[in-house]
Design a protein around this motif. Sequence first.
Motif, PDB file in Angstrom:
ATOM      1  N   GLU A  44       0.740  -1.385  -0.023  1.00  0.00           N
ATOM      2  CA  GLU A  44      -0.250  -0.119  -0.066  1.00  0.00           C
ATOM      3  C   GLU A  44       0.943   1.335  -0.011  1.00  0.00           C
ATOM      4  N   PHE A  45       1.906   1.209   0.530  1.00  0.00           N
ATOM      5  CA  PHE A  45       2.673   2.626   0.921  1.00  0.00           C
ATOM      6  C   PHE A  45       3.826   2.648  -0.437  1.00  0.00           C
ATOM      7  N   MET A  46       4.011   3.735  -0.890  1.00  0.00           N
ATOM      8  CA  MET A  46       4.849   3.789  -2.021  1.00  0.00           C
ATOM      9  C   MET A  46       6.189   3.195  -1.714  1.00  0.00           C
ATOM     10  N   SER A  47       6.616   3.573  -0.457  1.00  0.00           N
ATOM     11  CA  SER A  47       8.064   3.074  -0.360  1.00  0.00           C
ATOM     12  C   SER A  47       8.215   1.449  -0.311  1.00  0.00           C
ATOM     13  N   ASP A  48       7.222   0.803   0.209  1.00  0.00           N
ATOM     14  CA  ASP A  48       7.182  -0.504   0.383  1.00  0.00           C
ATOM     15  C   ASP A  48       6.865  -1.305  -0.947  1.00  0.00           C
ATOM     16  N   VAL A  49       6.409  -0.638  -1.747  1.00  0.00           N
ATOM     17  CA  VAL A  49       6.109  -1.204  -3.358  1.00  0.00           C
ATOM     18  C   VAL A  49       7.375  -1.143  -4.093  1.00  0.00           C
ATOM     19  N   LEU A  50       7.976   0.008  -3.941  1.00  0.00           N
ATOM     20  CA  LEU A  50       9.125   0.272  -4.582  1.00  0.00           C
ATOM     21  C   LEU A  50      10.492  -0.639  -4.220  1.00  0.00           C
ATOM     22  N   TRP A  51      10.443  -0.644  -2.844  1.00  0.00           N
ATOM     23  CA  TRP A  51      11.568  -1.646  -2.066  1.00  0.00           C
ATOM     24  C   TRP A  51      11.288  -3.185  -2.926  1.00  0.00           C
ATOM     25  N   ALA A  52      10.082  -3.612  -2.740  1.00  0.00           N
ATOM     26  CA  ALA A  52      10.122  -5.091  -3.356  1.00  0.00           C
ATOM     27  C   ALA A  52      10.250  -5.069  -4.869  1.00  0.00           C
ATOM     28  N   LEU A  53       9.849  -4.086  -5.660  1.00  0.00           N
ATOM     29  CA  LEU A  53       9.999  -4.355  -6.929  1.00  0.00           C
ATOM     30  C   LEU A  53      11.436  -3.803  -7.434  1.00  0.00           C
ATOM     31  N   ARG A  54      11.967  -3.135  -6.720  1.00  0.00           N
ATOM     32  CA  ARG A  54      13.504  -3.125  -6.999  1.00  0.00           C
ATOM     33  C   ARG A  54      14.511  -4.448  -6.467  1.00  0.00           C
ATOM     34  N   LEU A  55      14.161  -5.063  -5.456  1.00  0.00           N
ATOM     35  CA  LEU A  55      14.761  -6.219  -5.242  1.00  0.00           C
ATOM     36  C   LEU A  55      14.596  -7.086  -6.297  1.00  0.00           C
ATOM     37  N   LEU A  56      13.095  -7.397  -6.657  1.00  0.00           N
ATOM     38  CA  LEU A  56      12.908  -8.427  -7.669  1.00  0.00           C
ATOM     39  C   LEU A  56      13.516  -7.919  -8.928  1.00  0.00           C
ATOM     40  N   SER A  57      13.439  -7.014  -9.327  1.00  0.00           N
ATOM     41  CA  SER A  57      14.166  -6.657 -10.685  1.00  0.00           C
ATOM     42  C   SER A  57      15.663  -6.612 -10.484  1.00  0.00           C
ATOM     43  N   GLU A  58      16.187  -6.712  -9.533  1.00  0.00           N
ATOM     44  CA  GLU A  58      17.614  -7.100  -9.558  1.00  0.00           C
ATOM     45  C   GLU A  58      17.959  -8.571  -9.579  1.00  0.00           C
ATOM     46  N   ARG A  59      16.970  -9.250  -9.323  1.00  0.00           N
ATOM     47  CA  ARG A  59      17.179 -10.879  -9.308  1.00  0.00           C
ATOM     48  C   ARG A  59      16.741 -11.786 -10.353  1.00  0.00           C
ATOM     49  N   PHE A  60      15.561 -11.065 -11.020  1.00  0.00           N
ATOM     50  CA  PHE A  60      15.096 -11.807 -12.322  1.00  0.00           C
ATOM     51  C   PHE A  60      15.249 -10.877 -13.492  1.00  0.00           C
ATOM     52  N   ALA A  61      15.417 -12.019 -14.658  1.00  0.00           N
ATOM     53  CA  ALA A  61      15.898 -11.444 -15.868  1.00  0.00           C
ATOM     54  C   ALA A  61      15.039 -10.294 -16.449  1.00  0.00           C
ATOM     55  N   LYS A  62      13.772 -10.453 -16.034  1.00  0.00           N
ATOM     56  CA  LYS A  62      12.645  -9.518 -16.465  1.00  0.00           C
ATOM     57  C   LYS A  62      11.470  -9.672 -15.451  1.00  0.00           C
ATOM     58  N   VAL A  63      10.951  -8.505 -15.128  1.00  0.00           N
ATOM     59  CA  VAL A  63       9.860  -8.288 -14.236  1.00  0.00           C
ATOM     60  C   VAL A  63       8.937  -7.633 -14.908  1.00  0.00           C
ATOM     61  N   VAL A  64       7.607  -8.219 -14.936  1.00  0.00           N
ATOM     62  CA  VAL A  64       6.413  -7.369 -15.438  1.00  0.00           C
ATOM     63  C   VAL A  64       5.426  -7.293 -14.659  1.00  0.00           C
ATOM     64  N   TRP A  65       5.176  -6.083 -14.262  1.00  0.00           N
ATOM     65  CA  TRP A  65       4.180  -5.474 -13.105  1.00  0.00           C
ATOM     66  C   TRP A  65       2.677  -5.106 -13.521  1.00  0.00           C
ATOM     67  N   VAL A  66       1.720  -5.487 -12.930  1.00  0.00           N
ATOM     68  CA  VAL A  66       0.613  -4.650 -13.117  1.00  0.00           C
ATOM     69  C   VAL A  66       0.016  -4.353 -11.702  1.00  0.00           C
ATOM     70  N   PRO A  67      -0.636  -3.176 -11.588  1.00  0.00           N
ATOM     71  CA  PRO A  67      -1.045  -2.804 -10.367  1.00  0.00           C
ATOM     72  C   PRO A  67      -2.250  -3.320  -9.813  1.00  0.00           C
ATOM     73  N   GLY A  68      -2.246  -3.820  -8.644  1.00  0.00           N
ATOM     74  CA  GLY A  68      -3.585  -4.400  -7.681  1.00  0.00           C
ATOM     75  C   GLY A  68      -4.273  -2.965  -7.212  1.00  0.00           C
ATOM     76  N   ASN A  69      -5.355  -3.206  -6.490  1.00  0.00           N
ATOM     77  CA  ASN A  69      -6.031  -2.124  -5.756  1.00  0.00           C
ATOM     78  C   ASN A  69      -4.945  -1.420  -4.794  1.00  0.00           C
ATOM     79  N   HIS A  70      -4.282  -2.285  -3.996  1.00  0.00           N
ATOM     80  CA  HIS A  70      -3.594  -1.473  -3.083  1.00  0.00           C
ATOM     81  C   HIS A  70      -2.583  -0.835  -3.473  1.00  0.00           C
ATOM     82  N   GLU A  71      -1.936  -0.833  -4.474  1.00  0.00           N
ATOM     83  CA  GLU A  71      -0.903   0.237  -4.905  1.00  0.00           C
ATOM     84  C   GLU A  71      -1.502   1.184  -5.349  1.00  0.00           C
ATOM     85  N   LEU A  72      -2.759   1.293  -5.667  1.00  0.00           N
ATOM     86  CA  LEU A  72      -3.578   2.711  -6.030  1.00  0.00           C
ATOM     87  C   LEU A  72      -4.231   3.512  -4.748  1.00  0.00           C
ATOM     88  N   TRP A  73      -4.018   2.630  -3.501  1.00  0.00           N
ATOM     89  CA  TRP A  73      -4.467   3.321  -2.443  1.00  0.00           C
ATOM     90  C   TRP A  73      -3.959   4.637  -2.031  1.00  0.00           C
TER      91      TRP A  73
END
Length: 276
Positions: A44-73
């Motif tokens: 839900e919090f911008m800092s949490d979302v970006l922490w997780a996505l940054r970590l995953l982007s560093e580990r996987f060859a490609k990350v594809v993301w779509v928003p859920g409702n919680h990211e939009l809160w």
Amino acid sequence: MSPSPRLLAISDLHVRHPENRRFVAELRPGSDDDWLLVAGDVGEFMSDVLWALRLLSERFAKVVWVPGNHELWTPADDPVRLRGEARYLHLVDRCRDLGIVTPEDPYPVWRGEGGPVTIAPLFLLYDYSFRMPGATTREAALEQAYEAGVVCTDEFLLHPDPYPTRDAWCEARVAQTAARLAALPDGLPTVLVNHYPLVREPTRVLRHPEFALWCGTERTADWHVKYGAAAMVYGHLHIPRSTVYDGVRFEEVSVGYPREWKPRARGPALRTILPG
């Protein structure tokens, strides 16, 4: 011999919960060439979302993301005060900084085993058309849900700005996305990725069926057939399972809240989409 690359998926990471955050911190691909589809509700919090996505982007060859409702809160205590479409587009910009594919980017093609397929990340929202029997209008369906005490937090925290309503935003997103999908070249299957299921059927197992109102739109009921899906990936329901509709595999890939996944014999895990 190194493992063959896989197309993996997960959703509803909800990293505000410490147990879920630890799970994400420990996530690793099986191969340096694995791709990861993230079907929304990272947090839900911008800092949490970006922490997780940054970590995953560093580990996987490609990350594809779509928003859920919680990211939009827009939680009252999140320093990032953006609302509605502005919040979504801010997330898109930050994802692009990380090399993550969003619904606003060209659709990538998976060429590993089970491919080639076009990966189509979708952002569609919902329009209150998944109604209970007897509710013929949006207003009647919402009244029914409120009387049952089943009300999604979106009603208070997910703002549709600049659209007048969430269903108006959904209508616009469906029209934009349908035009993009219709322009895809013939002959290449798709993997459709959306936070919500494209069809009503998966919501029929909900413990509180009134919650289906916040789970998608009837406008997409034939998209898995119309746009040649080899698989449809979604989350939101917190009921991880595989089902088949019209010969198409639907994969609900959510982690959910700790109280939901801890009692299961198996803990949360990445789901392999391809090879199937």
